[in-house]
Design a protein around this motif. Sequence first.
Motif, PDB file in Angstrom:
ATOM      1  N   ALA A 129      29.154   3.873  67.667  1.00  0.00           N
ATOM      2  CA  ALA A 129      27.802   4.443  67.837  1.00  0.00           C
ATOM      3  C   ALA A 129      27.253   4.344  69.133  1.00  0.00           C
ATOM      4  O   ALA A 129      26.283   5.283  69.393  1.00  0.00           O
ATOM      5  CB  ALA A 129      26.856   3.365  66.929  1.00  0.00           C
ATOM      6  N   ASP A 159      27.865   7.705  62.565  1.00  0.00           N
ATOM      7  CA  ASP A 159      26.999   8.159  61.693  1.00  0.00           C
ATOM      8  C   ASP A 159      26.401   9.807  62.308  1.00  0.00           C
ATOM      9  O   ASP A 159      26.221   9.750  63.184  1.00  0.00           O
ATOM     10  CB  ASP A 159      25.732   7.152  61.342  1.00  0.00           C
ATOM     11  CG  ASP A 159      24.870   7.673  60.454  1.00  0.00           C
ATOM     12  OD1 ASP A 159      25.259   7.927  59.263  1.00  0.00           O
ATOM     13  OD2 ASP A 159      23.617   7.193  60.608  1.00  0.00           O
ATOM     14  N   THR A 174      28.273  -0.783  57.449  1.00  0.00           N
ATOM     15  CA  THR A 174      26.607  -1.492  57.254  1.00  0.00           C
ATOM     16  C   THR A 174      26.717  -1.524  55.861  1.00  0.00           C
ATOM     17  O   THR A 174      27.479  -0.989  54.976  1.00  0.00           O
ATOM     18  CB  THR A 174      25.773  -0.198  57.666  1.00  0.00           C
ATOM     19  OG1 THR A 174      24.509  -0.834  57.300  1.00  0.00           O
ATOM     20  CG2 THR A 174      25.981   1.048  56.677  1.00  0.00           C
ATOM     21  N   TYR A 220      25.499   4.047  60.119  1.00  0.00           N
ATOM     22  CA  TYR A 220      25.896   3.434  61.557  1.00  0.00           C
ATOM     23  C   TYR A 220      27.152   3.958  62.049  1.00  0.00           C
ATOM     24  O   TYR A 220      27.143   4.928  63.176  1.00  0.00           O
ATOM     25  CB  TYR A 220      25.927   1.959  61.245  1.00  0.00           C
ATOM     26  CG  TYR A 220      25.886   1.118  62.730  1.00  0.00           C
ATOM     27  CD1 TYR A 220      25.174   1.620  63.739  1.00  0.00           C
ATOM     28  CD2 TYR A 220      27.042   0.313  62.884  1.00  0.00           C
ATOM     29  CE1 TYR A 220      25.108   0.985  64.904  1.00  0.00           C
ATOM     30  CE2 TYR A 220      26.987  -0.350  64.061  1.00  0.00           C
ATOM     31  CZ  TYR A 220      26.059  -0.220  65.023  1.00  0.00           C
ATOM     32  OH  TYR A 220      26.233  -0.879  66.255  1.00  0.00           O
TER      33      TYR A 220
END
Length: 225
Positions: A129, A159, A174, A220
């Motif tokens: 991320a 994401d 997640t 995420y």
Amino acid sequence: MRGFHRRPARVAAVVTAALLALSACSSGSDDKAKADPPPSPAASVDAPDPQSSPEAAPSPSASKGPVLPDAKITPATGSFTKAQKKFLEGRVPASMDPAAVLQTGDESCQRLARTAKRDKDAAVGAIIAGDIPDAADVVEHLCPEQKPLVTAASKGFPDGTKNRPAAGTYRALTTDPACSWRAVGSGGKVLASGPAAGADGTVKAKVPAGTKEFTSTGCYAWLPA
């Protein structure tokens, strides 16, 4: 008798002034409580200690402005190791202490180690991320023992939108119930969508062959299942 009558008047004046002061303090406290909202919950990734992080310390990312020549990347005392100096090359702003930049990289290593100790998926997700800036360079030069995390992260994607993903099953890093996704093919046709949460709360996405675009929200990061 004359002094006796004056004293209550003076006492009343003092009491009145004290009450006004207390009222003002109470009002100020109420205003501050309204102005300062409660802090938000801590993120799953270990955050750096604000007391130990220099306020002016830059991101480990390579500096976009003038930087110190390699020959001048030296600490005020002692010396840098070969690996530390390699990490600092092209990253130290001309007016910055190289040790401050190195400290930022060291703190990223510490965050990765602490997070991986509690939850390896969280550490891998943080790299995917982008929550650990320049994680690959940080790990390569400053904490090579964390290379398995970088290797695992290289197989995933964050994401958002992923163009032409390989067909297969992926899992979101997640358990947020708000995580949702969809796979879109040619002409904008929706080929599959979710969430499809497993018994452990993990969201999995089965991406069909021919998917042109995979879009997710609140998930995420993703890894092959």
